[in-house]
Write a protein that holds these residues in place. Structure first.
Motif, mmCIF file in Angstrom:
data_model
loop_
_atom_site.group_PDB
_atom_site.id
_atom_site.type_symbol
_atom_site.label_atom_id
_atom_site.label_comp_id
_atom_site.label_asym_id
_atom_site.label_seq_id
_atom_site.Cartn_x
_atom_site.Cartn_y
_atom_site.Cartn_z
ATOM 1 N N SER A 125 0.568 -0.826 0.074
ATOM 2 C CA SER A 125 -0.158 -0.230 0.076
ATOM 3 C C SER A 125 1.054 1.364 0.083
ATOM 4 O O SER A 125 0.177 2.617 -0.096
ATOM 5 C CB SER A 125 -0.355 -0.175 0.916
ATOM 6 N N ALA A 144 -2.921 -5.441 -7.680
ATOM 7 C CA ALA A 144 -3.894 -6.381 -7.813
ATOM 8 C C ALA A 144 -3.200 -6.602 -6.155
ATOM 9 O O ALA A 144 -4.076 -6.884 -5.345
ATOM 10 C CB ALA A 144 -3.655 -7.186 -8.690
ATOM 11 N N ASP A 145 -1.404 -6.180 -5.766
ATOM 12 C CA ASP A 145 -1.005 -6.329 -4.645
ATOM 13 C C ASP A 145 -1.496 -5.516 -3.609
ATOM 14 O O ASP A 145 -1.615 -5.930 -2.769
ATOM 15 C CB ASP A 145 0.158 -6.449 -5.134
ATOM 16 N N ARG A 146 -1.377 -4.035 -3.968
ATOM 17 C CA ARG A 146 -2.032 -3.508 -3.369
ATOM 18 C C ARG A 146 -3.610 -3.978 -2.936
ATOM 19 O O ARG A 146 -4.371 -3.292 -1.777
ATOM 20 C CB ARG A 146 -1.942 -1.826 -4.013
ATOM 21 N N LYS A 147 -4.488 -4.321 -3.625
ATOM 22 C CA LYS A 147 -5.600 -4.096 -2.945
ATOM 23 C C LYS A 147 -5.208 -5.405 -2.321
ATOM 24 O O LYS A 147 -6.678 -5.290 -0.724
ATOM 25 C CB LYS A 147 -6.663 -4.606 -4.305
ATOM 26 N N ALA A 148 -4.893 -6.317 -2.112
ATOM 27 C CA ALA A 148 -4.775 -7.540 -1.580
ATOM 28 C C ALA A 148 -4.553 -6.573 -0.109
ATOM 29 O O ALA A 148 -4.627 -7.343 0.944
ATOM 30 C CB ALA A 148 -3.853 -8.609 -2.383
ATOM 31 N N ASP A 149 -3.910 -5.969 0.036
ATOM 32 C CA ASP A 149 -2.485 -5.727 1.275
ATOM 33 C C ASP A 149 -3.887 -4.693 2.089
ATOM 34 O O ASP A 149 -3.691 -4.865 3.028
ATOM 35 C CB ASP A 149 -1.900 -4.893 0.897
ATOM 36 N N GLU A 150 -4.135 -3.790 1.428
ATOM 37 C CA GLU A 150 -5.383 -3.006 2.260
ATOM 38 C C GLU A 150 -5.882 -3.415 2.965
ATOM 39 O O GLU A 150 -5.757 -2.754 3.552
ATOM 40 C CB GLU A 150 -6.136 -2.804 1.063
ATOM 41 N N ASP A 181 -5.080 -5.250 5.358
ATOM 42 C CA ASP A 181 -3.996 -5.477 7.091
ATOM 43 C C ASP A 181 -3.385 -4.013 6.633
ATOM 44 O O ASP A 181 -3.050 -3.803 8.322
ATOM 45 C CB ASP A 181 -3.243 -6.561 6.596
#
Length: 227
Positions: free
Chosen positions: A9, A202-208, A210
């Motif tokens: 993020s 896509a990785d940023r959204k997955a981390d959002e 947390d």
């Protein structure tokens, strides 16, 4: 193998990640939001991101890391060879960082806490941002890339600077900041549609989830003053 420390993020983490992917450099990611002495041994002031090289050296500060990668892995260059042209690229990056991203960043705590920012903070952010916009209108070409015909580190850097400007500065100031620079929105849209940017998003959204949990916990321990 190179290790990239930080979290998805962070826009500055994503600048380095973009460079690694663009240059096809093998790397692994280590998720960290903050830490103690072990983290300070890697990032001396505790900033995200940090990089550990294949031979165990540690670097922090995004531009330092990107310059190291550019010089160590010269394939798919992101700087022009000419020193003056290279300085021009760095100038665009520095203006975007100091006069667009930084004033927006100073409003982040208010955006996440839900408390209104003091009028002085809003006025200061608008004043500094206006200076940056005036400079960017002079410096950016968007033909098709930000500095001309070739993709450079300025494209990567400003694209991720804009993520904070868009999500924080524009909302807090009720101002479509990117629309002030002719060609900026169209260029930014093109950068967002690249395959590398899509992977990073896509990785940023997955981390959002947390990341937001971490921010809520941080704000609970470090109260943001109201008006």
């Amino acid at each position: 193998m190179i290790t990239l420390h930080g979290f998805a993020s962070s826009n500055y983490y994503n600048i380095v990640k973009y460079v690694l992917l663009y240059k096809s450099i093998p790397f692994q990611e280590r998720l960290i939001y903050s830490g103690g002495e072990d983290w300070l041994a890697i990032s001396p002031v505790g900033k995200i991101p940090a990089l550990t090289t294949e031979d165990g050296q540690h670097f922090s500060e995004t531009t330092v890391i990107c310059d190291y990668l550019e010089e160590t892995y010269p394939d798919a260059p992101l700087y022009p060879a000419d020193p003056a042209a290279k300085a021009g690229i760095r100038q665009i990056m520095k203006v975007a960082e100091l006069y667009l991203e930084l004033p927006s960043r100073r409003l982040i705590a208010y955006a996440f806490s839900g408390k209104p920012a003091p009028q002085k903070a809003l006025d200061d952010a608008r004043h500094v941002t206006n200076r940056g916009l005036t400079a960017m209108k002079r410096l950016c070409a968007f033909s098709p890339y930000i500095a001309g015909a070739d993709m450079t580190l300025a494209d990567v850097y400003v694209h991720y600077v804009n993520s904070v400007v868009n999500s924080i500065g524009s909302r807090q100031l009720d101002w479509d900041i990117l629309a002030e620079v002719p060609g900026m929105r169209e260029w930014n849209r093109g950068m967002r549609e690249s395959q590398i940017a899509r992977t990073i998003e896509a990785d940023r959204k997955a981390d959002e989830p947390d990341f937001h949990a971490y921010i809520r916990d941080f704000l609970a321990k470090n109260a943001v003053p109201g008006r």
